[in-house]
Design a protein around this motif. Sequence first.
Motif, PDB file in Angstrom:
ATOM      1  N   ALA A  28       0.823  -1.213   0.000  1.00 40.46           N
ATOM      2  CA  ALA A  28       0.000   0.000   0.000  1.00 40.46           C
ATOM      3  C   ALA A  28       0.856   1.262   0.000  1.00 40.46           C
ATOM      4  O   ALA A  28       0.409   2.319  -0.438  1.00 40.46           O
ATOM      5  CB  ALA A  28      -0.950  -0.005   1.197  1.00 40.46           C
ATOM      6  N   ARG A  29       2.086   1.142   0.465  1.00 39.01           N
ATOM      7  CA  ARG A  29       2.993   2.309   0.468  1.00 39.01           C
ATOM      8  C   ARG A  29       3.220   2.844  -0.934  1.00 39.01           C
ATOM      9  O   ARG A  29       3.397   4.048  -1.121  1.00 39.01           O
ATOM     10  CB  ARG A  29       4.330   1.943   1.116  1.00 39.01           C
ATOM     11  N   ALA A  30       3.239   1.952  -1.930  1.00 39.00           N
ATOM     12  CA  ALA A  30       3.405   2.411  -3.314  1.00 39.00           C
ATOM     13  C   ALA A  30       2.236   3.319  -3.699  1.00 39.00           C
ATOM     14  O   ALA A  30       2.429   4.372  -4.306  1.00 39.00           O
ATOM     15  CB  ALA A  30       3.504   1.230  -4.264  1.00 39.00           C
ATOM     16  N   GLY A  31       1.022   2.898  -3.323  1.00 40.48           N
ATOM     17  CA  GLY A  31      -0.143   3.743  -3.587  1.00 40.48           C
ATOM     18  C   GLY A  31      -0.069   5.053  -2.838  1.00 40.48           C
ATOM     19  O   GLY A  31      -0.383   6.115  -3.380  1.00 40.48           O
ATOM     20  N   GLN A  32       0.377   4.992  -1.594  1.00 39.10           N
ATOM     21  CA  GLN A  32       0.486   6.198  -0.795  1.00 39.10           C
ATOM     22  C   GLN A  32       1.539   7.154  -1.361  1.00 39.10           C
ATOM     23  O   GLN A  32       1.445   8.365  -1.184  1.00 39.10           O
ATOM     24  CB  GLN A  32       0.809   5.825   0.653  1.00 39.10           C
ATOM     25  N   ALA A  33       2.518   6.611  -2.070  1.00 37.27           N
ATOM     26  CA  ALA A  33       3.552   7.444  -2.684  1.00 37.27           C
ATOM     27  C   ALA A  33       3.086   8.076  -3.992  1.00 37.27           C
ATOM     28  O   ALA A  33       3.500   9.181  -4.327  1.00 37.27           O
ATOM     29  CB  ALA A  33       4.809   6.607  -2.938  1.00 37.27           C
ATOM     30  N   VAL A  34       2.217   7.372  -4.726  1.00 33.90           N
ATOM     31  CA  VAL A  34       1.857   7.792  -6.079  1.00 33.90           C
ATOM     32  C   VAL A  34       0.482   8.450  -6.177  1.00 33.90           C
ATOM     33  O   VAL A  34       0.290   9.396  -6.924  1.00 33.90           O
ATOM     34  CB  VAL A  34       1.907   6.573  -7.034  1.00 33.90           C
ATOM     35  N   PHE A  35      -0.506   7.966  -5.415  1.00 37.56           N
ATOM     36  CA  PHE A  35      -1.888   8.369  -5.644  1.00 37.56           C
ATOM     37  C   PHE A  35      -2.269   9.767  -5.166  1.00 37.56           C
ATOM     38  O   PHE A  35      -3.157  10.386  -5.765  1.00 37.56           O
ATOM     39  CB  PHE A  35      -2.848   7.330  -5.060  1.00 37.56           C
ATOM     40  N   PRO A  36      -1.667  10.320  -4.105  1.00 39.62           N
ATOM     41  CA  PRO A  36      -2.086  11.669  -3.694  1.00 39.62           C
ATOM     42  C   PRO A  36      -1.946  12.672  -4.851  1.00 39.62           C
ATOM     43  O   PRO A  36      -0.933  12.705  -5.546  1.00 39.62           O
ATOM     44  CB  PRO A  36      -1.131  12.006  -2.551  1.00 39.62           C
ATOM     45  N   LYS A  79      -6.188   7.165 -16.555  1.00 39.97           N
ATOM     46  CA  LYS A  79      -5.214   6.700 -17.547  1.00 39.97           C
ATOM     47  C   LYS A  79      -3.814   7.220 -17.235  1.00 39.97           C
ATOM     48  O   LYS A  79      -2.833   6.484 -17.357  1.00 39.97           O
ATOM     49  CB  LYS A  79      -5.642   7.118 -18.952  1.00 39.97           C
ATOM     50  N   GLU A  80      -3.708   8.466 -16.827  1.00 39.25           N
ATOM     51  CA  GLU A  80      -2.397   9.032 -16.483  1.00 39.25           C
ATOM     52  C   GLU A  80      -1.774   8.271 -15.313  1.00 39.25           C
ATOM     53  O   GLU A  80      -0.605   7.897 -15.348  1.00 39.25           O
ATOM     54  CB  GLU A  80      -2.523  10.507 -16.123  1.00 39.25           C
ATOM     55  N   THR A  81      -2.576   8.031 -14.274  1.00 34.48           N
ATOM     56  CA  THR A  81      -2.055   7.370 -13.081  1.00 34.48           C
ATOM     57  C   THR A  81      -1.668   5.926 -13.367  1.00 34.48           C
ATOM     58  O   THR A  81      -0.565   5.494 -13.013  1.00 34.48           O
ATOM     59  CB  THR A  81      -3.091   7.420 -11.945  1.00 34.48           C
ATOM     60  N   LEU A  82      -2.546   5.166 -14.007  1.00 29.77           N
ATOM     61  CA  LEU A  82      -2.227   3.771 -14.299  1.00 29.77           C
ATOM     62  C   LEU A  82      -1.062   3.671 -15.284  1.00 29.77           C
ATOM     63  O   LEU A  82      -0.283   2.718 -15.237  1.00 29.77           O
ATOM     64  CB  LEU A  82      -3.464   3.038 -14.817  1.00 29.77           C
ATOM     65  N   GLY A  83      -0.921   4.673 -16.147  1.00 31.19           N
ATOM     66  CA  GLY A  83       0.196   4.698 -17.088  1.00 31.19           C
ATOM     67  C   GLY A  83       1.553   4.833 -16.421  1.00 31.19           C
ATOM     68  O   GLY A  83       2.574   4.444 -16.989  1.00 31.19           O
ATOM     69  N   LEU A  84       1.569   5.361 -15.204  1.00 29.41           N
ATOM     70  CA  LEU A  84       2.837   5.491 -14.473  1.00 29.41           C
ATOM     71  C   LEU A  84       3.476   4.144 -14.170  1.00 29.41           C
ATOM     72  O   LEU A  84       4.676   4.054 -13.925  1.00 29.41           O
ATOM     73  CB  LEU A  84       2.617   6.249 -13.154  1.00 29.41           C
ATOM     74  N   PHE A  85       2.655   3.083 -14.188  1.00 26.36           N
ATOM     75  CA  PHE A  85       3.148   1.748 -13.825  1.00 26.36           C
ATOM     76  C   PHE A  85       3.624   0.935 -15.031  1.00 26.36           C
ATOM     77  O   PHE A  85       4.108  -0.171 -14.866  1.00 26.36           O
ATOM     78  CB  PHE A  85       2.050   0.974 -13.087  1.00 26.36           C
ATOM     79  N   VAL A  86       3.488   1.486 -16.225  1.00 24.38           N
ATOM     80  CA  VAL A  86       3.833   0.746 -17.445  1.00 24.38           C
ATOM     81  C   VAL A  86       5.280   1.039 -17.833  1.00 24.38           C
ATOM     82  O   VAL A  86       5.672   2.198 -17.973  1.00 24.38           O
ATOM     83  CB  VAL A  86       2.878   1.132 -18.604  1.00 24.38           C
ATOM     84  N   ASP A  87       6.068  -0.028 -18.004  1.00 23.63           N
ATOM     85  CA  ASP A  87       7.463   0.091 -18.463  1.00 23.63           C
ATOM     86  C   ASP A  87       8.228   1.181 -17.717  1.00 23.63           C
ATOM     87  O   ASP A  87       8.783   2.100 -18.323  1.00 23.63           O
ATOM     88  CB  ASP A  87       7.507   0.365 -19.977  1.00 23.63           C
ATOM     89  N   SER A  88       8.229   1.079 -16.395  1.00 22.44           N
ATOM     90  CA  SER A  88       8.915   2.082 -15.595  1.00 22.44           C
ATOM     91  C   SER A  88       9.507   1.413 -14.358  1.00 22.44           C
ATOM     92  O   SER A  88       9.075   0.326 -13.973  1.00 22.44           O
ATOM     93  CB  SER A  88       7.930   3.168 -15.157  1.00 22.44           C
TER      94      SER A  88
END
Length: 140
Positions: A28-36, A79-88
Amino acid sequence: MIKVISLVKRRPDMTVEQFRAHYEAQHARAGQAVFPGRAVRYFRRYFQPIEHPTDGSPKIEPEFDAIMELWFENEAAMKETLGLFVDSPLGDYIVEDEKGLFDRSKIRMFIVEEEETDLDALPHRNVRQAEEYLGIPQAA
């Protein structure tokens, strides 16, 4: 509002307690780092099986252990948020952590369309009134 739902199952070698502890302390820390600033809400909802109320069917191991919900203001934000997880590197981190947490073959993702009933706007009925409303024949 766009809502993305993921159904997830823990790895077979993990207990429910280990799964939840890992999910909350690490994944969940990954979400807490990215989602705000990108997502509106971030939930993890954990299943606890219960007996079926009408037939007493016993508690069984659920097909999934948790639901993860992400709410977005609009499709572009999703789409922008979920795109952060692609090939990165971020995506690589998530995949590696998922391997230690989930049975990845069982992850299911959906966009949810909701229909809500405003229960406060409806009349409160006792059981007999509810049966009448539903057209259930009354016993003589």
